[in-house]
Scaffold this motif. Structure first.
Motif, short mmCIF file in Angstrom:
data_model
loop_
_atom_site.label_atom_id
_atom_site.label_comp_id
_atom_site.label_asym_id
_atom_site.label_seq_id
_atom_site.Cartn_x
_atom_site.Cartn_y
_atom_site.Cartn_z
N ARG A 50 0.78 -1.35 0.19
CA ARG A 50 -0.11 -0.08 -0.05
C ARG A 50 0.95 1.22 0.00
O ARG A 50 0.46 2.26 -0.85
CB ARG A 50 -1.00 0.04 1.28
CG ARG A 50 -2.22 -0.73 0.91
CD ARG A 50 -3.38 -0.08 1.85
NE ARG A 50 -3.96 -0.95 2.40
CZ ARG A 50 -4.62 -1.21 3.73
NH1 ARG A 50 -4.49 -0.16 4.33
NH2 ARG A 50 -5.40 -2.26 3.99
N GLU A 51 2.01 1.15 0.66
CA GLU A 51 2.85 2.07 0.58
C GLU A 51 3.60 2.67 -0.82
O GLU A 51 3.56 3.86 -1.20
CB GLU A 51 4.02 2.09 1.68
CG GLU A 51 3.75 2.30 3.14
CD GLU A 51 5.09 2.61 3.74
OE1 GLU A 51 4.90 3.45 4.94
OE2 GLU A 51 5.82 1.75 3.53
N GLU A 54 0.82 4.37 -2.88
CA GLU A 54 0.69 5.73 -2.42
C GLU A 54 1.67 6.43 -3.03
O GLU A 54 1.62 7.69 -3.38
CB GLU A 54 0.96 5.93 -0.99
CG GLU A 54 -0.33 5.41 -0.25
CD GLU A 54 -1.83 6.09 -0.61
OE1 GLU A 54 -1.73 7.36 -0.86
OE2 GLU A 54 -2.60 5.54 -0.89
#
Ligand code: PAP
Length: 362
Positions: A50-51, A54
């Motif tokens: 998820r990082e 982003e």
């Protein structure tokens, strides 16, 4: 002889049979924002992943909340995860066949045709009117996608047991596929459809299958996103150009077909496909009507009326019936306004002009 080489290579099972050899560990977290729209879409992604997401440029998605710009193309989060896993784990074999398309270009048709051509000595398209796998299985179950089936949801499949020629499909652009298919003898078949009909087909399909949590994409909004390149696996012009250029550079490795040509003359395109795959039709087969039988079996009209394609689900649990809408060339004229048609026409000229890649769409 063509027939003996096929007899040696036919798959044992009609539906590819493989085990998952391991599963990537996915951390199921509550969506950070608690936004219910994220549930199901991004909840099964690891924190690190998820990082990474982003850090990518993102835009409004068509059927999920966002599309991310990954390796130069627009993609949903779960697709990115599957593609990364595919790129890391997939090992090509000599004689593998990969069917490549941007969505809604005729993937289902190409899968049906290729499966039937490659397996015609095991499943006779002329005499077997009732037991051909296509009559009971959707083409997507016979030729699996790397990113929606084999490497989806953290699965890492064991494909070692599949008989040659292993046949797979993908929507990823050539640039993201090429390192995975370096093995000599791997063949890629790309099916291209004119951008006007591809857009209309995508717009219908996505609004039919999208989750209720995502607001519908209007024709105007979808058209604007499409012309800006923001569509799954797009920009469409880069997708088409990538495979087009490679088909010119290595014609023995990449065959470039057009949906409109298949609609106009399926039999000569079937012969081209079979020859490219190394299993040309013999004169005897042609006289027996094999080419004709394959074109009939895989026709839009035939596939659309089958029970499996009316009432079952294949890819990602989406209903098969949405894969068979109209199957026509130039349906776009019923949807696009003259200014929209002009904009797309100018875009095609701008992006593809000079490449010798042309379309028939009127
Ligand atoms: P996918 O990329 O999600 O697998 P894909 O099969 O590429 O979808 O696209 C579906 C389109 O191919 C539909 O076009 P339409 O919306 O303009 O109607 C579908 O009707 C068409 N199609 C499916 N099967 C066939 C077939 N056998 N012959 C011709 N067109 C077909």
């Amino acid at each position: 002889m063509a027939s003996s080489s096929i007899t040696k290579t036919i798959p044992i099972m009609a539906i590819p049979n493989f085990n998952v050899c391991h599963k990537l560990e996915l951390i199921k977290e509550e969506a950070k924002s608690g936004d219910p729209k994220l549930q199901g879409e991004e909840e099964e992604l690891s924190y690190e992943f998820r990082e990474m997401l982003e850090s990518l440029p993102k835009e409004r998605g068509w059927r999920t909340r966002y599309l991310y710009l990954f390796q130069g193309f627009w993609c949903q989060s779960k697709e990115i995860q599957a593609i990364m896993s595919f790129q890391k784990h997939f090992k090509s074999h000599q004689n593998d066949v990969v069917l490549a398309t941007i969505p809604k270009s005729g993937t289902t048709w190409l899968k049906a045709l290729t499966f039937t051509v490659l397996n015609r000595h095991r499943f006779d398209p002329v005499s077997s009117t009732t037991d051909h796998p296509l009559l009971t299985s959707n083409p997507h179950d016979l030729v699996p996608f790397f990113e929606y089936k084999l490497y989806a949801n953290g699965d890492v499949p064991d494909l070692s047991g599949l008989a040659s020629p292993r046949t797979f499909a993908t929507h990823v652009p050539f640039g993201s596929l090429k390192d995975s298919i370096e093995e000599p003898g791997v063949k890629v078949v790309y099916l291209c459809r004119n951008p006007f009909d591809t857009f209309i087909s995508s717009w219908h399909y996505i609004n039919n299958i999208k989750s209720e949590a995502v607001s519908p994409v209007s024709l105007e909004e979808g058209f604007d996103l499409y012309c800006r390149g923001v569509i799954g696996f797009g920009p469409f012009w880069e997708h088409m150009l990538g495979y087009w250029k490679e088909s010119l550079r290595t014609p023995e490795k990449v065959l470039f077909l057009r949906y409109e040509d298949l609609k106009q003359d399926i039999e000569s395109n079937l012969k081209k496909l079979a020859s490219f795959l190394g299993v040309p039709f013999t004169e005897e087969e042609e006289q027996k009507g094999v080419v004709h039988a394959i074109s009939d079996l895989c026709s839009f009209e035939n596939l659309k009326k089958l029970e499996v394609n009316k009432s079952s689900k294949s890819i990602k649990n989406f209903e098969n019936r949405h894969l068979f809408r109209k199957g026509e060339v130039s349906d776009w004229v019923n949807y696009l306004s003259p200014p929209q048609a002009e904009r797309l026409s100018a875009l095609v000229d701008d992006k593809l002009g000079g490449s010798d890649l042309t379309f028939r769409y009127n």
